[in-house]
Design an enzyme around this catalytic site. Structure first.
Site, PDB file in Angstrom:
ATOM      1  N   CYS A   1       0.841  -1.202   0.000  1.00 30.19           N
ATOM      2  CA  CYS A   1       0.000   0.000   0.000  1.00 30.19           C
ATOM      3  C   CYS A   1       0.879   1.255   0.000  1.00 30.19           C
ATOM      4  CB  CYS A   1      -0.968  -0.036   1.188  1.00 30.19           C
ATOM      5  SG  CYS A   1      -2.476   0.921   0.908  1.00 30.19           S
TER       6      CYS A   1
ATOM      7  N   HIS B   1      -3.613  -5.216   0.965  1.00 27.14           N
ATOM      8  CA  HIS B   1      -3.022  -5.735   2.202  1.00 27.14           C
ATOM      9  C   HIS B   1      -3.075  -7.270   2.226  1.00 27.14           C
ATOM     10  CE1 HIS B   1      -2.438  -1.923   4.350  1.00 27.14           C
ATOM     11  NE2 HIS B   1      -3.508  -1.511   3.694  1.00 27.14           N
TER      12      HIS B   1
ATOM     13  N   GLU C   1      -1.687  -9.168   4.360  1.00 25.25           N
ATOM     14  CA  GLU C   1      -1.543  -9.664   5.730  1.00 25.25           C
ATOM     15  C   GLU C   1      -2.859  -9.844   6.459  1.00 25.25           C
ATOM     16  OE1 GLU C   1      -1.080  -5.118   6.084  1.00 25.25           O
ATOM     17  OE2 GLU C   1      -0.797  -6.691   4.597  1.00 25.25           O
TER      18      GLU C   1
END
Length: 533
Positions: free
Chosen positions: A102, A189, A191
């Site tokens: 990002c 993202h 994660e």
């Protein structure tokens, strides 16, 4: 690379990326994202060591980690702003792989000569990722298309020289970028759980691109920690604060394994403990730990210090300060004591300071890392400060601690003081202990104790009218809080069965005479925190 150096404001540094040391790692540069710690968790889950550091950390601070690659986190800034944080130039000069997430992707673009602009089509939430290329190491084994979680308001208008778009979404033509030097960027993202296949990308980066090995284990950590503790302590004396929780138990066990009788454990009853907690904790430690333990009754001392205080942050500060004073007093009685051992964990450290990065805000003080007076005479030893909770449990199992201790639900350092809204009094503590005992008893009876991260009662400062028999009552409102979580950084409210909630509520209003109303907290973290204070 001259562009990156100029834009970061850094001087060129000589870096040997091929040096071999005992440990290899991934270094994560934090730009202030709420998800930064999740990146670290995902890497650790692969049995690869990583650390989260500020975006402006100099090379000499991380060289000992023997980095095999770098990850740049997301963040709230825009790279085209005058004071926007940028990555240090040495990460590009090192010839090591880089992955920007990002904001991290936008920082790479800006620093390597590309262009980032504000986007009219912002993306927040779910999107579908489509690949532009047939074969790329970073996206290997990714489904086509793949759902991902977007959270950005800027876009890449022009890629840096040598980069190409590897994947796109409906509103983002450059959702993944890369070049032949193994520098990559993701505009989503990977994660978070909302990117269900994001772990594949992270694994590809860590193992296939950075060539890391999955050799970071708790067994290795024990050996390394023992060596570090012995070097730090020397022939000094250590006192360890026991709370009965897994953190302090693991700290005590690990330090005792390293230095034996140079450790003295101190258990302080601050009057803020749950029912029977002091007796149960002392019993477990004396039967399983075989250590020197001193019991300190400091109930009056703590409650007097908390008198009249209603602000939750001030409660934490006072309790933290009083704990240190108690330990200093005990240290004087014991003679020469040099170190205070604490069970500070990685999430505690991250939440309590203004993040690792200077780009995000402090949430609240933690008992282990906040409220420490400036005149503290004891040096801190914190062997768990870079571990997550699940890693601490694995460490405890490796050290041979009993399951009862390892799988105990987290209990805050300030104890029941931050589960009482308003001033802490003896009467309120007894009310809360009774209600909390019922919550815990019924959760265990329903065999849900290990299915939730935490479950407890909160005594609010709200009173309401009720009817019991033919009489009007005016009693306290008690809230029940139960959450599921992996690491306490994020949490969801636990979907407890209605029958169980009904049993708990009925028992509390019937058995705790000062309470006539019970509610269930259905807030997640974020936006709420797990504890109410």
């Amino acid at each position: 690379m001259e562009i990156a150096r100029e834009k970061s404001g850094a001087k060129s540094e000589c870096i040997d990326s091929g040096e071999e040391t005992l440990r290899e790692s991934i270094v994560i540069f934090d730009f202030g994202s709420q998800y930064s710690l999740l990146i670290a968790r995902r890497i650790r889950e692969m049995h690869v060591y990583c650390e989260l550091v500020s975006h402006d950390t100099p090379w000499e601070k991380i060289a000992h980690l023997n980095p095999r690659g770098f990850i740049l986190s997301g963040g709230p800034s825009s790279v085209y702003e005058p004071e926007a944080p940028l990555a240090p130039a040495y990460i590009f000069e090192s010839k090591l792989p880089v992955l920007g997430i990002c904001y991290g992707m936008q920082a790479i673009t800006q620093q390597l000569g590309g262009v980032v602009e504000h986007s009219d089509k912002r993306e927040y939430g779910h999107a579908l990722l489509h690949s532009n290329v047939i074969n790329t190491e970073l996206l290997a084994d990714m489904p086509e298309p793949s759902p991902v979680w977007m959270s950005h308001g800027d876009r890449i208008e022009k890629l840096p020289a040598g980069f190409k778009s590897l994947a796109y979404t409906e509103n983002c033509p450059v959702a993944v970028m890369g070049n032949e030097s193994d520098i990559y960027g993701l505009q989503f993202h990977p994660e978070v759980v909302h990117s269900p296949h994001g772990k594949i990308i992270l694994k590809n980066f860590v193992f296939n691109i950075c060539k890391c090995h999955a050799n970071w284990t708790m067994g290795n950590y024990i050996q390394e920690s023992i060596q570090n503790i012995r070097e730090q302590v020397g022939d000094g004396q250590v006192i360890c604060a026991l709370s009965g929780g897994v953190d302090s138990a693991v700290v005590a066990s690990l330090i005792h394994k390293a230095i034996g009788d140079q450790l003295t454990c101190i258990y302080v009853n601050n009057g803020l403990l749950r029912r029977e907690e002091a007796d149960r904790t002392l019993h477990v430690f004396k039967n399983h730990m075989g250590m020197k333990i001193i019991y300190v009754d400091a109930i009056d001392r703590f409650l007097e210090s908390l008198g009249g205080i209603t602000d939750p942050e001030q409660k934490r500060k006072v309790i933290g300060s009083e704990f240190i004073k108690v330990f200093e007093d005990e240290a004087c009685k014991l003679g020469q004591i040099d170190f205070l051992a604490q069970g500070t964990l990685y999430p505690d450290v991250i939440e309590s300071v203004s993040s690792v990065s200077k780009a995000s805000a402090k949430i609240k003080s933690h008992h282990n890392v906040g409220g420490l007076p400036a005149h503290m005479k004891l040096k801190l030893i914190e062997p768990l400060r870079y571990l997550f909770k699940d890693e601490v449990r694995l460490l405890g199992k490796e050290l041979g601690l009993p399951d009862e201790m390892i799988w105990r639900q987290p209990f805050p350092g300030p104890g029941l003081a931050i589960r009482i809204i308003g001033e802490v009094t003896r009467e309120k503590l007894e009310i809360l202990r009774s209600a909390d005992w019922i919550v815990m008893s019924e959760i265990k009876k329903a065999k849900m104790y290990h299915q939730v991260w935490q479950s407890f009662a909160i005594l609010t400062d709200v009173k309401s009218v009720g009817v019991m028999g033919d009489f009007r009552t005016y009693g306290y409102l008690v809230a029940i809080r139960a959450v599921t979580s992996e690491d306490a950084m994020t949490a969801d409210w636990a979907k407890l069965p209605y029958d169980l909630l009904s049993i708990i509520s009925n028992r509390i209003v019937n058995e705790v005479k000062e309470v006539n109303r019970v509610v269930y907290d259905i807030s997640s973290k974020p936006p709420s925190t797990i504890e109410w204070e």
